[in-house]
Design an enzyme around this catalytic site. Sequence first.
Site, PDB file in Angstrom:
ATOM      1  N   GLU A 128      -5.552  -3.522   1.009  1.00  0.00           N
ATOM      2  CA  GLU A 128      -5.434  -4.092   2.338  1.00  0.00           C
ATOM      3  C   GLU A 128      -5.955  -3.093   3.376  1.00  0.00           C
ATOM      4  OE1 GLU A 128      -1.858  -6.582   4.200  1.00  0.00           O
ATOM      5  OE2 GLU A 128      -1.416  -4.447   4.101  1.00  0.00           O
ATOM      6  N   GLU A 147      -5.867   3.257   6.267  1.00  0.00           N
ATOM      7  CA  GLU A 147      -4.858   4.192   5.763  1.00  0.00           C
ATOM      8  C   GLU A 147      -5.382   4.949   4.548  1.00  0.00           C
ATOM      9  OE1 GLU A 147      -0.482   2.745   6.883  1.00  0.00           O
ATOM     10  OE2 GLU A 147      -1.608   1.186   5.830  1.00  0.00           O
ATOM     11  N   ASP A 197      -0.068   1.705  -3.327  1.00  0.00           N
ATOM     12  CA  ASP A 197      -0.296   2.325  -2.014  1.00  0.00           C
ATOM     13  C   ASP A 197       0.134   3.785  -1.923  1.00  0.00           C
ATOM     14  OD1 ASP A 197      -1.192  -0.153  -1.264  1.00  0.00           O
ATOM     15  OD2 ASP A 197       0.542  -0.666  -0.028  1.00  0.00           O
ATOM     16  N   HIS A 203       0.924   6.167   1.557  1.00  0.00           N
ATOM     17  CA  HIS A 203       2.190   6.849   1.817  1.00  0.00           C
ATOM     18  C   HIS A 203       2.004   8.360   1.931  1.00  0.00           C
ATOM     19  CE1 HIS A 203       4.500   3.306  -0.310  1.00  0.00           C
ATOM     20  NE2 HIS A 203       3.576   2.895   0.542  1.00  0.00           N
TER      21      HIS A 203
END
Length: 605
Positions: free
Chosen positions: A394, A398, A319, A323
Amino acid sequence: MQNPVFDRYVEDYSQSSVTLSWRNNQLVSPMVRGTPYFTLLWNNLTPVITSRHALLSVNGNSNRGQFTGRKFKLIYNNGQTWIIYASPSDITFTWVGDRLEADRPYTGRTRTALLKLPADESILDAHSNIHPTKATFSFTVTSDTHANLEWTYATEGSGELLMLALPHHMDIIQNPRTVLVDSYRSIKGPLTGIIGSRWVMHEYLYNIQWDAPSPIDPDKIEIIRNALYQDRTLGTTETDPYYFGKEVAALGRLALIADRLTERTIATEFRQKMKNALLPWLQGTNPNSLKYDTVWGGVCSTEGLKDITADFGQGYYNDHHFHYGYHLYAYAVIAREDPGWVFSHFNAILDLVRDIANPSPEDTYFTPFRHMDWFHGHSWGSGLFVFTDSNNQESTSEAVNAWYSVYLLGVALGDNNLKHVGQVLLATEIRSTHKYYHIPSTSTVYDPIFAQNKIVGILWETKVDYATWFGLNVEYIHCIQMLPFTPITEVLLPASYVKEEYPILAPALNGNIQEGWKGFVHMDHAIINKDQAWVEVQRLRSYDEGNSATNTYWWVATRPRFNMDNSTKDTFPKDNQCFFFKWFSAVTLVTFASTFFYHLCKRFY
């Protein structure tokens, strides 16, 4: 690169291909995404073909014996038919039990394909003499609103190359020569055969920048202004890259809304807060500082490098785009008004861009496009972690936020190269989100039993989950595909889709839902009913750390008026419907002692 356990080497690789070799190059397999054949290059090894299923016939003959030739049609008791092509010379196989054993070592090429429909056989025959060896992806931005995306396949053999395209490819590919239109299907829907070694696709680029395309409702401006004054106390408290990133990006949203309301003093206050919070991260003086990892070539948190489970797997590259996307959003907001401050820390900031969106294969410190899978058209979040169902992601929203932030940073700094990289990543991620995460009634990707959910929670290479990593609550599953709410969310969540999706999400409000998630549910509702949502958000008592009262009100107040009775048009280019090919879920190779076998393991949700 060598795997000592299996004597397996990676001889070459690209964005969407890898060439593996075994036994000192006695067996080589160029594996390229999208090929309907499995190719093996033999050098004095004896092929043996086995299956978990019973072999019923070879070339129409159900009697065991020897078979010599360059084409073998195998029918198994599971209803599947496979064709094996050999070149340039004949192979003699002996049918023993459920095995085919070559009578001697072979030097040449075999290609194996699953025959789905009888009419496809002539097509597979016609393209069996040429195989792809490498896939190369490139893009060229031709204007502020369009880019050309191109796949080029290196080949060996004679004839015309046959590959399989995904649905999102078919939406934008130019002048394709199509075959096998209804033959193959994958976890991402039906596949389409494309003849030719070069694909050109025209992609639309989005130009939404700092604010919503629609104006703020005049009667709501003062309420938003009052919320902005109340939110002046917000700051940052978290120490891990993800939650800190959400907090500092939320301050960025407040600064931009203050810009919009011409509250210069407040906008300056928020930008100063952001600078103060971000400076230790840039200088490496915060407790959980970012460090360059020389093993895999990337920027990771100190805690993540010490413990791969810390900071959401940061040290294992899980991820990163989520971030650092939040961090880059904050830097973009600062750069909009104070580019000098960003340029004074540019190398450190650019390292975050290079970590997640490096466009150059010549960069020896960072891998190109670490998370983006250009063939799938979306990112993977799982980093170096190994799962039975392979890569996964997921929160596609984002990922969208990350590429939106790269784009905005390029805009703020006047860097067209950075801007264009962000734009292409953004457009590609949004297209695949609409295709593979969102499930409107017009979608043909998923079967009805799953399609009724209207959204994917976790997308894997071989399955989809209606779930999240942190829980099964419906608000988690839906809203993790929405947050953070920024101007680009207007493109990500089209009203025509939300009209179908929101009724599945809305019952979550009847349960014990946390306020932060409730806020996101109301913001989703605002896309199709801004008046009711405005009433709902006034009752919120707290907000997610990546959100605020001001941003929530701003979102509702800038929604276009939506007509529930005439909802087929949205304010951005529409996608068509289509698919992708997970070739390795159809065929698995195991070869040592000169054997290889095939089995079908297609996963359904």
